[in-house]
Design a protein around this motif. Structure first.
Motif, PDB file in Angstrom:
ATOM      1  N   ARG A  38       0.833  -1.193   0.000  1.00 12.06           N
ATOM      2  CA  ARG A  38       0.000   0.000   0.000  1.00 12.06           C
ATOM      3  C   ARG A  38       0.865   1.239   0.000  1.00 12.06           C
ATOM      4  NH1 ARG A  38      -2.693  -0.442   6.069  1.00 12.06           N
ATOM      5  NH2 ARG A  38      -0.824   0.129   7.268  1.00 12.06           N
ATOM      6  N   VAL A  48       2.317  -4.913   3.030  1.00 13.21           N
ATOM      7  CA  VAL A  48       1.261  -5.134   4.009  1.00 13.21           C
ATOM      8  C   VAL A  48       1.194  -6.605   4.400  1.00 13.21           C
ATOM      9  CG1 VAL A  48      -1.226  -5.039   4.404  1.00 13.21           C
ATOM     10  CG2 VAL A  48      -0.091  -3.193   3.146  1.00 13.21           C
ATOM     11  N   SER A  62       1.545  -3.490  11.723  1.00 10.92           N
ATOM     12  CA  SER A  62       0.386  -2.598  11.827  1.00 10.92           C
ATOM     13  C   SER A  62      -0.929  -3.283  11.439  1.00 10.92           C
ATOM     14  CB  SER A  62       0.599  -1.367  10.945  1.00 10.92           C
ATOM     15  OG  SER A  62       0.795  -1.751   9.585  1.00 10.92           O
ATOM     16  N   VAL A  63      -0.858  -4.420  10.759  1.00 12.64           N
ATOM     17  CA  VAL A  63      -2.091  -5.072  10.317  1.00 12.64           C
ATOM     18  C   VAL A  63      -2.273  -6.466  10.905  1.00 12.64           C
ATOM     19  CG1 VAL A  63      -1.972  -3.768   8.151  1.00 12.64           C
ATOM     20  CG2 VAL A  63      -1.134  -6.138   8.223  1.00 12.64           C
ATOM     21  N   MET A  82      -9.616  -7.558   4.935  1.00  9.20           N
ATOM     22  CA  MET A  82      -9.249  -6.500   5.857  1.00  9.20           C
ATOM     23  C   MET A  82     -10.411  -6.246   6.805  1.00  9.20           C
ATOM     24  SD  MET A  82      -7.283  -3.871   3.278  1.00  9.20           S
ATOM     25  CE  MET A  82      -8.791  -3.346   2.481  1.00  9.20           C
ATOM     26  N   LEU A  85     -10.956  -2.050  10.123  1.00 14.44           N
ATOM     27  CA  LEU A  85     -10.193  -1.035   9.409  1.00 14.44           C
ATOM     28  C   LEU A  85     -10.084   0.252  10.213  1.00 14.44           C
ATOM     29  CD1 LEU A  85     -11.506  -1.789   5.847  1.00 14.44           C
ATOM     30  CD2 LEU A  85      -9.089  -1.673   6.478  1.00 14.44           C
ATOM     31  N   ASP A  89      -5.325   3.076   7.647  1.00 12.50           N
ATOM     32  CA  ASP A  89      -5.227   2.086   6.572  1.00 12.50           C
ATOM     33  C   ASP A  89      -5.538   2.697   5.200  1.00 12.50           C
ATOM     34  OD1 ASP A  89      -6.761  -0.248   8.800  1.00 12.50           O
ATOM     35  OD2 ASP A  89      -4.633  -0.130   8.281  1.00 12.50           O
ATOM     36  N   TYR A  93      -3.909   0.385  -2.617  1.00 11.72           N
ATOM     37  CA  TYR A  93      -3.382  -0.962  -2.381  1.00 11.72           C
ATOM     38  C   TYR A  93      -3.028  -1.608  -3.723  1.00 11.72           C
ATOM     39  CZ  TYR A  93      -4.595  -0.796   2.542  1.00 11.72           C
ATOM     40  OH  TYR A  93      -4.633  -0.464   3.884  1.00 11.72           O
TER      41      TYR A  93
END
Length: 112
Positions: A38, A48, A62-63, A82, A85, A89, A93
């Protein structure tokens, strides 16, 4: 000409979910799609989530716990689910594949 095609982006409220899809159009052969990246305005493109041909996965800190990458080999498609969210974010992407240029990306916007 083989191209990566991303889809599934959109506008969603914080806490919502989206599922992104990445497929290689124009190819009769299996393409090794290696992951999702992203890029937010003013930032560099970042990884990501990654997936190997064997299905092993790796995520950006972070995800972790919110995003899931998985592939459908029959469709030669890689997805990014995802959940939960956050506004941070928000980005374009992209999926990446060996030997192919970047696609056009898909915009994800998360409102607070």
């Amino acid at each position: 000409q083989v191209q990566l095609v991303e889809s599934g982006g959109g506008l969603v409220q914080a806490g919502g979910s989206l599922r992104l899809s990445c497929a290689a159009s124009g190819s009769r052969f299996s393409i090794n799609i290696r992951g999702w990246y992203r890029q937010a305005p003013g930032n560099q493109r970042e990884l990501v989530a990654a997936i190997t041909s064997g299905g092993s996965t790796n995520y950006a800190d972070s995800v972790k716990g919110r995003f899931t990458i998985f592939r459908d080999n029959a469709k030669n498609t890689v997805y990014l689910q995802m959940n939960s969210l956050k506004p941070e974010d928000t980005a374009v992407y992209y999926c990446g594949a060996d030997g192919l240029p970047w696609g056009q990306g898909t915009q994800v916007t998360v409102s607070s």
